[in-house]
Design a protein around this motif. Structure first.
Motif, PDB file in Angstrom:
ATOM      1  N   ASN A   1       0.807  -1.210   0.000  1.00  9.29           N
ATOM      2  CA  ASN A   1       0.000   0.000   0.000  1.00  9.29           C
ATOM      3  C   ASN A   1       0.843   1.264   0.000  1.00  9.29           C
ATOM      4  O   ASN A   1       0.321   2.361  -0.146  1.00  9.29           O
ATOM      5  CB  ASN A   1      -0.930   0.010   1.223  1.00  9.29           C
ATOM      6  N   GLY A   2       2.160   1.090   0.205  1.00  8.80           N
ATOM      7  CA  GLY A   2       3.035   2.255   0.243  1.00  8.80           C
ATOM      8  C   GLY A   2       3.590   2.576  -1.128  1.00  8.80           C
ATOM      9  O   GLY A   2       2.970   2.291  -2.161  1.00  8.80           O
ATOM     10  N   THR A   3       4.805   3.129  -1.114  1.00  6.24           N
ATOM     11  CA  THR A   3       5.407   3.543  -2.383  1.00  6.24           C
ATOM     12  C   THR A   3       6.103   2.400  -3.092  1.00  6.24           C
ATOM     13  O   THR A   3       6.598   2.556  -4.195  1.00  6.24           O
ATOM     14  CB  THR A   3       6.431   4.644  -2.124  1.00  6.24           C
TER      15      THR A   3
ATOM     16  N   GLN B   1       8.888   1.284  -2.454  1.00  7.37           N
ATOM     17  CA  GLN B   1      10.331   1.499  -2.532  1.00  7.37           C
ATOM     18  C   GLN B   1      11.014   0.377  -1.760  1.00  7.37           C
ATOM     19  O   GLN B   1      10.557   0.003  -0.689  1.00  7.37           O
ATOM     20  CB  GLN B   1      10.699   2.849  -1.902  1.00  7.37           C
TER      21      GLN B   1
ATOM     22  N   SER C   1       8.170  -3.210 -10.361  1.00  5.16           N
ATOM     23  CA  SER C   1       9.202  -2.394  -9.738  1.00  5.16           C
ATOM     24  C   SER C   1      10.506  -3.154  -9.615  1.00  5.16           C
ATOM     25  O   SER C   1      11.546  -2.567  -9.352  1.00  5.16           O
ATOM     26  CB  SER C   1       8.733  -1.956  -8.353  1.00  5.16           C
TER      27      SER C   1
END
Lengths: 480, 609
Positions: B55-57, B59, B475
């Motif tokens: 749910n975050g970036t 990264q 990603s």
């Protein structure tokens, strides 16, 4: 005598006074616990006076005694060793019949001899110290009078020690006849003034070596060792193996450095032969031995050989290095040997001495902590890492390699290999399973506490030797 | 929450420590609570961390717990690295692992080594988590060897039977062959690029090396060697069928869902290096295609229910390698995920069947179980449907994606993949028709406890619907630009291939229109059957090439010539001992004279030297 000298002599004086106090105590009331207590207090006070004395720089207390960092270190070592032996003596003798009260007294006089020895800088104090030590030992060895074994051992040691002292005195006489000096530094002055050592002085030094070699049980003067070790009560054996030998070795080193004897290669050649023979002879003799006390006796012959290797290498490196390596090795040897004989002494009952290897069968199941302690001591004797013995052995190897003594290095390696065999054999025997429930061990709290302390020191110095090495290095500066 | 990442592998490790140290003294329910609970805690934490991450970036997150070793310019931390790939693997290992643990609590209930089993399997889970979390290759290697150890211990779990011990050793030794290649690869990477950190390694490899030159090819080939051993691909695949000697939950967890996919993970993790070595990457695809066909053929003729599934696992991992080889990285990982679901389901259902048949493995001694064991039957139906990639099951999405990507790279490999899909359909449904239809066999205990049925139901749901759980891996991996195959011929053929297999299975094993016995009865076909049954003679080949020469060399040196030296030393020491002991007479006269004699000798030496 000024106050400085008095302070410097305080440990020796304290031990002498304590011996008298114990004697008076016996005259008033025969009580073993009381005797041991006074002796223990005396030794502790002597140890604490060392702390005061160590603040002063080297002090020449009378012509005979030199108190510097070197002698203070060895005094501390001897006194601590003596205290540990006293503790084992207490547990060993408290249940035994007979009048045991004089035992601490004799231990104190023996210790006094040792202290004089490590402080001596003169032939007179050298000989007096050695004889105080030896004469006390005759009685200590034969203390259980009603048994034949200790008596036999005592008489053997008495006769042979007399023979060796005769050689020692003859050697001193020969040197005096040439130098006209009894003081070590005087002899040193004579030695440095000549290019070539005369045959008389050489013979004299070698005869002194016979006397000291006997005390250190070096080959070929070692034959008495197993018989006396076996016959003597276990704590006394620990005393002979450590305090007596340590004091003599400290003196030998001091004599050699102060008199510049390192400069004479014939002496070192003789030493090399003796060292090599001791390492191989001691280990070979121990190889198939089934009596644990005799086995430890033979192994002590080998250990003195190892120590001699570091001693010889010092001639090629520096006297500072030799003091450092010898002192560390001796300290590790003290901890380990006192611990090992301590275990023997704890296992011995008034009826039987626990010296046959069968007494150790299945010890891991009967008394696991004791067996673990003994295992650690044996591993340290074998020079296995994480014990103080390993660091000591490491010093020996480094010395031999730096001094390029390849032959002796080979002997040390072969000897260590042989040593591993018989040390591990005891451990194997201890781990063999035996039937029968665990017996409740007798309550030897003093011995147990001492063994615990020794084990902790053994592991501590094996893992973090840095602190101790710093102390010993500061001692070795004193000998520059 | 993400800072607690270190606890994910630590929980199972603590479980292992408790069980190995005190396991024998704990009661059975307590053992189960510790063993299953540690993995449950780990799964819960992983789920929370994964949710926070997704749910975050997205990264990459790095957690360094401390320094492991530090010598000169070599510094290896206990460092964990979290990106989308790691999160996927965490879900597989802890999620599927947890379900299998619950199942095992029921399956192993009457086993005397209950505590030992959970200790080992906790150790395995912990090592597997270290493997997927490691941010450097040395820590990865620690996990890599840790899972190898866990696998060894669990294959040989029933060690009273020497055959199980043999299977365990075989698995260990064969994977060691690959591990050694991996280790050499590690050394090569470090000596050339001076770091073990995976991300930094990839960065330096792409900037310092030229594509296709010797160094990247050698490094990638060595890593591939490790992957082949662990993932049971040609030529190191023959240990996996034998590894079925372990308890069934072990086969489900280690030899289907997690450990054997470690090779796939390794290649995906170091994909930048493989891109630099196109020849090696092509070899990955070739090996995958060959393996999937060979293992599929072997699965066709097996009679042991677990060996069928084992060969099917090898074959499915072949698909993953095929995908890796053509650069469809995220499809490979996707198939890894769905495969973990449906293969674990199949193994656990097989375990239930075996459980009820008192450890009978031969499928031809079973039959007609459809009514007696409805849960196992439906589990098998779902699992097999997903395995053979029937549309709308999870396996369909992943395998379809792989085959379409393969078609763009090489139609030849695509054809092999489709042939493999037909074979998969045949052996999957052969198993079902033989075991669940046909003649009825008496079942002694047809009921399994809730510990075994609940995981089956949950895994069934995952196998059916897991295709929607696609985790965005863009990603991590370079994006592959696919042609749009939505409704063209290739797509339709790919989707229809399993149905062909299903049809063949129906004709042979359900309606008995054709007889498999008659087909295999004639000379050549029978020989081929035996050849496939024995895994294409790989074992015999290694026996002739490696084992027998080694044994004959060992026999040559039976008496160990070097040992003679040591025997001589020992003999010499004994002789020396007895000689010098003779000097210890105990007579004081001799002792005193020896002192005098010694004095004379040393003075003589002193004078003469």
């Amino acid at each position: 005598m000024n106050s400085n000298q008095l302070i410097a002599l305080a440990p020796i004086i304290t031990i002498a006074v304590t011996a008298v106090a114990v004697m008076l105590g016996i005259a008033v009331r025969r009580n073993f616990i009381l005797s041991c207590g006074i002796a223990a207090v005396g030794i502790v006070i002597a140890l604490s006076t060392l702390g005061i004395a160590s603040r002063e720089s080297a002090v020449r207390a009378t012509l005979l005694i030199l108190v510097d960092a070197y002698s203070l270190f060895y005094m501390a070592l001897l006194l601590s060793g003596g205290l540990a032996v006293l503790g084992f003596c207490y547990d060993y003798f408290k249940e035994r019949e007979g009048e045991n009260e004089e035992l601490p007294l004799l231990l104190l006089t023996a210790l006094l001899g040792g202290l004089v020895l490590v402080g001596s800088s003169h032939f007179a104090s050298f000989f007096i110290g050695l004889e105080i030590l030896s004469i006390s030992l005759f009685v200590l060895i034969g203390y259980p009078l009603n048994q034949s074994r200790p008596l036999e051992a005592a008489i053997k040691y008495l006769v042979l020690s007399g023979v060796s002292s005769a050689f020692l005195l003859m050697g001193m006489a020969l040197i005096y006849s040439q130098c006209g000096e009894l003081h070590f530094s005087g002899i040193g002055g004579y030695m440095t003034s000549r290019d070539n050592i005369s045959a008389m002085v050489l013979s004299g030094t070698l005869l002194i070596m016979v006397g000291l070699g006997f005390k250190l049980s070096l080959v070929p003067f070692h034959l008495w060792t197993p018989d006396v070790y076996e016959g003597a009560p276990a704590p006394v054996t620990a005393f002979i193996a450590t305090v007596s030998k340590g004091a003599v070795f400290a003196l030998l080193l001091r004599y050699f450095i102060t008199t510049y004897s390192y400069d004479y290669t014939p002496l070192l050649t003789v030493f090399s032969v003796i060292a090599g023979l001791s390492i191989l002879g001691g280990n070979l003799l121990a190889l198939l031995q089934t009596n644990v006390k005799r086995l430890l006796a033979y192994s002590s012959i080998a250990h003195m050989g190892y120590l001699l290797v570091a001693f010889i290498a010092g001639g090629r490196i520096s006297s500072m290095w030799v003091v450092e390596s010898v002192s560390f090795y001796l300290l590790a040897y003290f901890i380990t040997t006192i611990g090992a004989f301590g275990v023997v002494s704890v296992l011995s009952t008034p009826q039987t001495e626990a010296d046959d290897i069968s007494c150790y069968r299945g010890l891991f199941w009967r008394r696991p902590w004791l067996a673990a302690t003994f295992t650690l001591m044996l591993l340290s004797l074998a020079g296995i890492p994480l014990t103080a013995g390993f660091i000591g052995k490491f010093y020996i190897f480094t010395s031999a390699a730096d001094g390029r003594l390849w032959g002796l290095l080979l002997a040390v390696i072969v000897g260590s290999g042989l040593g591993l065999y018989y040390y591990l054999r005891i451990i194997v025997v201890m781990s063999m399973n035996v039937d029968g429930a665990a017996i409740k061990p007798p309550q030897d709290w003093v011995s147990t506490a001492i063994l615990a302390v020794l084990t902790m020191l053994l592991v501590w110095f094996g893992i973090y030797p840095g602190l101790l090495v710093n102390v010993i290095q500061s001692v070795s500066y004193a000998m520059e | 929450m993400i800072e607690l990442l270190g606890w994910v592998p630590l929980f199972p490790f603590l479980g292992f420590l408790i069980l190995i140290l005190a396991g024998e003294r704990l009661s059975k329910p307590l053992i189960a609570w510790v063993g299953v609970g540690s993995v449950a805690a780990s799964a819960l934490l992983a789920a929370l961390i994964g949710a926070e991450f997704l749910n975050g970036t997205m990264q990459p997150y790095r957690l360094v717990l401390g320094v492991w070793m530090e010598v000169d310019d070599l510094s290896i931390p206990f460092g964990f690295y979290l990106d989308a790939l790691t999160v996927t693997m965490l879900f597989v290992v802890t999620g599927v692992g947890f379900l299998i643990h619950v199942y095992a609590a029921g399956f192993m209930d009457d086993d005397p080594g209950y505590a030992r089993f959970f200790a080992y399997i906790n150790l395995f889970v912990s090592a597997m988590l270290v493997l997927v979390l490691a941010d450097n290759l040395v820590l990865l290697y620690l996990g890599w060897e840790g899972v190898g150890l866990g696998s060894y211990l669990l294959i040989g779990f029933w060690y009273e039977d020497p055959n199980n011990g043999y299977a365990a050793r075989k698995a260990f030794v064969m994977t060691r062959v690959g591990d050694t290649a991996l280790l050499v690869g590690l050394f090569l990477l470090f000596t050339q690029l001076h770091t073990f950190d995976i991300q930094l390694l990839m960065l330096r490899a792409t900037s310092q090396w030229t594509s296709g030159s010797l160094l990247p090819v050698a490094a990638a080939a060595l890593l591939l060697g490790g992957a082949l051993g662990k993932s049971a691909q040609l030529p190191l695949q023959s240990w996996l069928p034998d590894a079925m000697a372990g308890p069934t939950p072990v086969s489900a967890l280690i030899h289907a869902a997690t450990m054997v996919t470690a090779g796939v993970y390794l290649i995906a993790r170091t994909h930048a290096l493989f891109i630099m070595a196109p020849s090696v990457q092509f070899a990955v695809a070739g090996i995958g295609a060959t393996t999937l066909l060979m293992a599929g053929c072997s699965a066709l003729v097996q009679t042991d229910i677990k060996r069928i599934l084992a060969y099917s696992t090898i074959s499915q991992i072949g698909y993953m390698f095929l995908a890796l080889g053509v650069g469809a990285w995220s499809s490979a990982i996707f198939h890894l995920l769905t495969h973990a679901f449906f293969k674990a389901l199949l193994f656990l259902a097989a375990g239930a069947v075996i459980f009820c048949f008192h450890h009978e493995h031969n499928i031809f001694k079973m039959g007609g179980l459809r009514k007696a064991m409805p849960l196992a039957f439906w589990s098998f139906m779902i699992g097999s449907a997903a395995l053979s990639a029937l549309p709308f099951t999870s396996g369909f999405y992943s395998k379809h994606e792989i085959l379409l990507a393969v078609f763009d790279a090489s139609p030849g490999l695509w054809a092999a993949g489709c042939l493999g899909a037909i074979i998969t359909g045949i052996y999957s449904f052969r198993l079902i028709f033989v075991v669940f239809f046909g003649r009825k066999c008496p079942v002694t205990k047809a009921r399994v406890g809730w510990q075994m049925s609940v995981p089956l139901i949950l895994l069934g749901a995952l196998a059916l619907l897991g295709g929607t759980l696609k985790i965005p891996l863009d990603s991590v991996f370079p994006v592959l630009f696919n042609h749009d195959h939505t409704f063209d011929l290739v797509s339709v053929v790919t989707a229809l291939a399993p149905f062909v297999g299903l049809l063949i299975a129906v004709l042979f094993y359900l309606t008995h229109t054709f007889s498999a016995q008659r087909l295999a009865g004639s000379g050549l076909a029978n020989q081929m059957r035996i050849f496939c049954f024995n895994g294409w003679g790989i074992d015999a080949l290694y026996g002739a090439l490696v084992v027998r020469p080694f044994k004959s060399i060992a026999k040559l040196n039976k008496n160990d010539a070097v040992d003679g030296i040591y025997v001589a030393i020992a003999l010499l020491s004994r002789v020396g001992c007895s000689r010098v002991s003779a000097s210890q007479t105990g007579r004081i006269r001799w002792y005193a004279s020896s002192v005098a004699l010694g004095a004379v000798v040393i003075i003589a030496i002193g004078w003469l030297s």
